[in-house]
Design an enzyme around this catalytic site. Sequence first.
Site, PDB file in Angstrom:
ATOM      1  N   CYS A  13       0.822  -1.216   0.000  1.00 27.25           N
ATOM      2  CA  CYS A  13       0.000   0.000   0.000  1.00 27.25           C
ATOM      3  C   CYS A  13       0.855   1.263   0.000  1.00 27.25           C
ATOM      4  CB  CYS A  13      -0.956   0.005   1.192  1.00 27.25           C
ATOM      5  SG  CYS A  13      -0.101   0.110   2.759  1.00 27.25           S
ATOM      6  N   ASP A  34       2.542   2.626   2.452  1.00 26.00           N
ATOM      7  CA  ASP A  34       2.636   3.365   3.715  1.00 26.00           C
ATOM      8  C   ASP A  34       4.003   3.142   4.365  1.00 26.00           C
ATOM      9  OD1 ASP A  34       0.026   4.104   3.360  1.00 26.00           O
ATOM     10  OD2 ASP A  34      -0.801   2.688   4.808  1.00 26.00           O
ATOM     11  N   CYS A  38      -1.839   6.836   4.101  1.00 26.62           N
ATOM     12  CA  CYS A  38      -3.242   7.235   4.064  1.00 26.62           C
ATOM     13  C   CYS A  38      -3.698   7.757   5.427  1.00 26.62           C
ATOM     14  CB  CYS A  38      -4.102   6.031   3.658  1.00 26.62           C
ATOM     15  SG  CYS A  38      -4.066   4.710   4.874  1.00 26.62           S
ATOM     16  N   CYS A  54      -3.036  -1.041   8.533  1.00 31.07           N
ATOM     17  CA  CYS A  54      -2.420   0.176   9.080  1.00 31.07           C
ATOM     18  C   CYS A  54      -2.143   0.030  10.575  1.00 31.07           C
ATOM     19  CB  CYS A  54      -3.318   1.382   8.847  1.00 31.07           C
ATOM     20  SG  CYS A  54      -3.529   1.809   7.112  1.00 31.07           S
TER      21      CYS A  54
END
Length: 147
Positions: free
Chosen positions: A34, A36, A59, A103
């Site tokens: 992703c 991150d 994000c 996350c």
Amino acid sequence: MMYSEKVMDHFMNPRNVGEIEDASGVGTVGNAKCGDIMKIFLKIEDGIVLDAKFKTFGCGAAVATSSMATELIKGKTIQEALEITNKAVMEALDGLPPVKVHCSCLAEEALHAALWDYAEKNGIVIEGLEKPVNDIGEHEEGYYEAE
């Protein structure tokens, strides 16, 4: 995709953004899937986490989980800090959408990486702490079984 008010609050007004000069431990982890990247800085004295700051590229959920994770770890002993799991971070945020669970895993790994760095710098072993991975995609499957 719906976010809780707490997630939105921590995204719009993140706590503890920045870095700590001469941090006792620094942990950086990413998720290549992703994109991150999360970096957590800890100030530890006499076995207590006095301060925690973060820099996150990612994000809204990544920012929110970093913010909450640093809030949860402050004032804790090292052993208590180890008990801050991705589930604890998610619960403190009143939940995350399923596609954003990773996350919270990133936040847990970043905390652990910072604690690992602290242990290595001080030549100590922290009971129950495993060597962190740089990319949580390496063992991501294990995180989803509990869902």
